[in-house]
Each structure stands twice: as C-alpha cells, then as structure tokens.
Scaffold this active site. Structure first.
Site, short mmCIF file in Angstrom:
data_model
loop_
_atom_site.label_atom_id
_atom_site.label_comp_id
_atom_site.label_asym_id
_atom_site.label_seq_id
_atom_site.Cartn_x
_atom_site.Cartn_y
_atom_site.Cartn_z
N CYS A 96 0.81 -1.22 0.00
CA CYS A 96 0.00 0.00 0.00
C CYS A 96 0.84 1.27 0.00
O CYS A 96 0.65 2.16 -0.83
CB CYS A 96 -0.97 -0.02 1.18
SG CYS A 96 -0.24 0.15 2.82
N HIS A 137 -2.73 1.36 6.81
CA HIS A 137 -3.07 1.24 5.39
C HIS A 137 -3.27 2.62 4.81
O HIS A 137 -3.74 3.54 5.48
CB HIS A 137 -4.34 0.41 5.20
CG HIS A 137 -4.59 0.02 3.77
ND1 HIS A 137 -3.86 -0.98 3.15
CD2 HIS A 137 -5.44 0.49 2.83
CE1 HIS A 137 -4.27 -1.11 1.89
NE2 HIS A 137 -5.22 -0.21 1.67
N HIS A 151 -5.69 1.74 -4.55
CA HIS A 151 -4.77 1.27 -3.52
C HIS A 151 -4.34 -0.16 -3.80
O HIS A 151 -4.90 -0.84 -4.67
CB HIS A 151 -5.42 1.36 -2.12
CG HIS A 151 -6.55 0.38 -1.91
ND1 HIS A 151 -6.77 -0.26 -0.72
CD2 HIS A 151 -7.52 -0.09 -2.76
CE1 HIS A 151 -7.82 -1.06 -0.82
NE2 HIS A 151 -8.30 -0.97 -2.04
#
Length: 337
Positions: free
Chosen positions: A252, A300, A312
């Site tokens: 990520c 994240h 993402h």
C-alpha cells in the site's frame, strides 16, 4: 371316548455360555444399537452450506487487518536502515580526512621529538650558561619557552584531532552495531510474515479477482496530484507484494510512494512517515490526489480519487484496485507537497 394324551414335553436345549460369554454378547448388542442410533442421527443432521467467496474474502480481510501492521513496521525499520546507511557513508567521508590530519600532526610532533633528541635541550641550556650574557641568556630561555609552547600546541592539536576522530568513529561503530541488530530483526520478521502470507494465500478462493479501473477524475488539487493519480491508475491490476515499491508490484505505501515519486514528490515507504510528510486535510475538503489513511495505527493508505473512491494496493491475493474508502475505518487525509 378315548382320553387325549398330551404330546411329550420337549425340553428346550440350554445355551452353553462360558463364563463371561453372555457379557460379551450383550456388549456387542449395545454397540450395534448405538451405531444404528448414531447413523440415524447423522442422517437427520442438517447439512451446512460451504462458505461463499464473499465470506471467505471477508474472513481473509479480517486476518489481514492483524497482519498489515507488522508489514508496515517492517517498512518502517527498512526505511530507517536506509537512512542509517547514508549516515554511515557521510561519517566515513568525514573520517577519511581526519585520519590524514591526525597522521600529519603526529608527524610534526615526531619531528620535534627527533630534533630535541639530536640536539638535546640540556646542551642548549649549557651553551647559554657558558656564554654568560644575561640578555642573551634571557632571550635564549624565552626561545626555549616558545619552543616548549610550540610543542605543547602541536601535541594539543594532535589530541584534539584524535578526539574528534575517535568521537566520529564511535558514532559510526554504534551505527553499524545498530544496523546489525536491525538486520537480524528484519530477517526474523520477514520469515514470520512470509509464513503468514503463505498461510493466507493457501486459503484464498480459486477465482479471478474483479479489477475496477479508475473513473474520470475531476477537481484534482495540483499538477503533482494529477501525475500521481495517472501513475497509480496505470498500475491497476498489478499484484500486491509486501515490501514492494514497483514498478510491477506494490504494497500500500509502496504504491503511494511510487505514484508521487513520478510527480517529483519524495515519500518514505512507510505509512506512519507518509502521514507526517503531508499537510492535514479535513475530510470535507479532501480532493483527488490526497492520501487517505485507515485504522488508528495508520497501517493502510490509498490515493484518494474523489467521490468516496480510492486506488490502492489492498492485500496479498488482491491486485492494485479501485474501491470505496468506506470499507475500512478512515483515520484521516494528508496532502503531499
């Protein structure tokens, strides 16, 4: 009338049962009855349906929430290690001329020592005393004092240079020792994470993951954001690999780093650092190109596209994708610059 006669009584033969035999027969009957009862119960038990793909995905997502913080911690340590390596290289550049400076100073002191050893200060003082001229004697003694002062100064210079060298060397040694420990920690964490990812991937459904492409983007906050969005969207479909920063696979924070690097903006490969490398933006003012972070520990991050959507790198088994930001708890938005 003839009297009816009863048929002779037949004697039922007795079962010949050895001691304990009856008990064994009875036990076998009980086992048989129990087996029949269990079989009937099994036939009557309701059948449970296999978990759906969505249920399996949801279970894996839940497990991933616990695993991803460890991955981002790995990214943090690795980013710090890169900084430490650069510091070590910079220190080495400083130490090299210090070593030469120390050697030259020691050579000057050695020259003084050799000169005194050959001529001997006592011979100079003896010559001055034989001369017998007070003014000349005073001048010569002053010269000797100056020579002694010069020697002390030379020695002091050497000691100062040596101390500076030693201080720099100690910092370098401490840094190298810390790096060695970090390397060991990274190796242990990598082994643990690899094993956990293999376990998760083994439970992934054997289906093709649907990939959603980026929509048309309006209201981009800057040209850098526009380049970052274009770059990130071009990676849709690329696989998730933890610790990867492109160009063909990403985690990520690796994706957001890669996207903004294309726009000339430097971000650290670690969600916690990226949070501090951007300007805080209220959710009501979030624009396409902002970074959106999730969970209280910020483990994240995605690139916001507007209208509640982001691009993402989700997790192992799911490639770079476009999804809603509502699937995870939003921690906040940051605007890189």
């Amino acid at each position: 009338m003839p009297v009816a006669t009863m048929p002779p009584h037949r004697r039922v033969p007795e079962l010949s049962v050895r001691p304990g035999g009856l008990r064994r027969v009875f036990h076998r009957l009980l086992v048989l009855v129990a087996a029949v009862a269990v079989g009937a119960g099994a036939l009557a038990a309701p059948a449970y349906a296999e978990p759906s793909v969505d249920e399996i995905e949801a279970a894996i997502d839940k497990q991933w929430e616990q695993l991803e913080p460890t991955i981002e911690q790995y990214n943090k340590v690795r980013a710090q290690r890169k900084v430490n390596i650069k510091k070590a290289a910079d220190l080495q550049k400083k130490i090299t001329p210090l070593a030469l400076q120390s050697e030259l100073a020691m050579n000057r002191v050695a020259d003084l020592v050799s000169r005194y050893y050959i001529t001997g200060p006592s011979q100079e003082i003896g010559a001055l005393l034989v001369n017998g001229k007070p003014t000349e004697l005073g001048e010569q003694m002053l010269m000797l004092d100056r020579l002694a002062a010069q020697e002390r100064s030379e020695v002091a210079d050497v000691l100062a240079v040596r101390k500076k060298y030693d201080d720099q060397k100690k910092k370098l040694d401490d840094l190298i020792e810390a790096q060695a420990k970090q390397e060991a920690d990274l190796a242990a964490k990598k082994k643990q994470i690899d094993a956990e990812i293999k376990r998760l991937q083994a439970s992934l459904p054997k289906t093709t993951v649907k990939v959603t492409n980026c929509p048309t983007i309006n209201g981009v906050v800057s040209e850098a954001a526009r380049v970052a969005i274009r770059t990130a969207c071009a990676q849709v479909g690329d696989p998730y690999v933890w610790g990867a920063t492109g160009p063909n696979s990403f985690d990520c924070s690796g994706l957001t780093q890669y996207a903004y690097k294309a726009a000339g903006v430097s971000l650290t490969h670690f969600t916690g650092a990226q949070w501090n490398e951007g300007r805080a933006i209220p959710r009501s003012e979030a624009r396409p190109g902002d970074l959106v972070f999730f969970f209280s520990d910020l483990h994240h991050v995605g690139l916001y596209l507007g209208n509640g959507m982001m691009v993402h790198a989700p997790r192992a088994g799911k490639p770079v994708n476009v999804s809603s930001i509502s699937h995870m708890p939003v921690a906040g938005f940051r605007r890189p610059s």
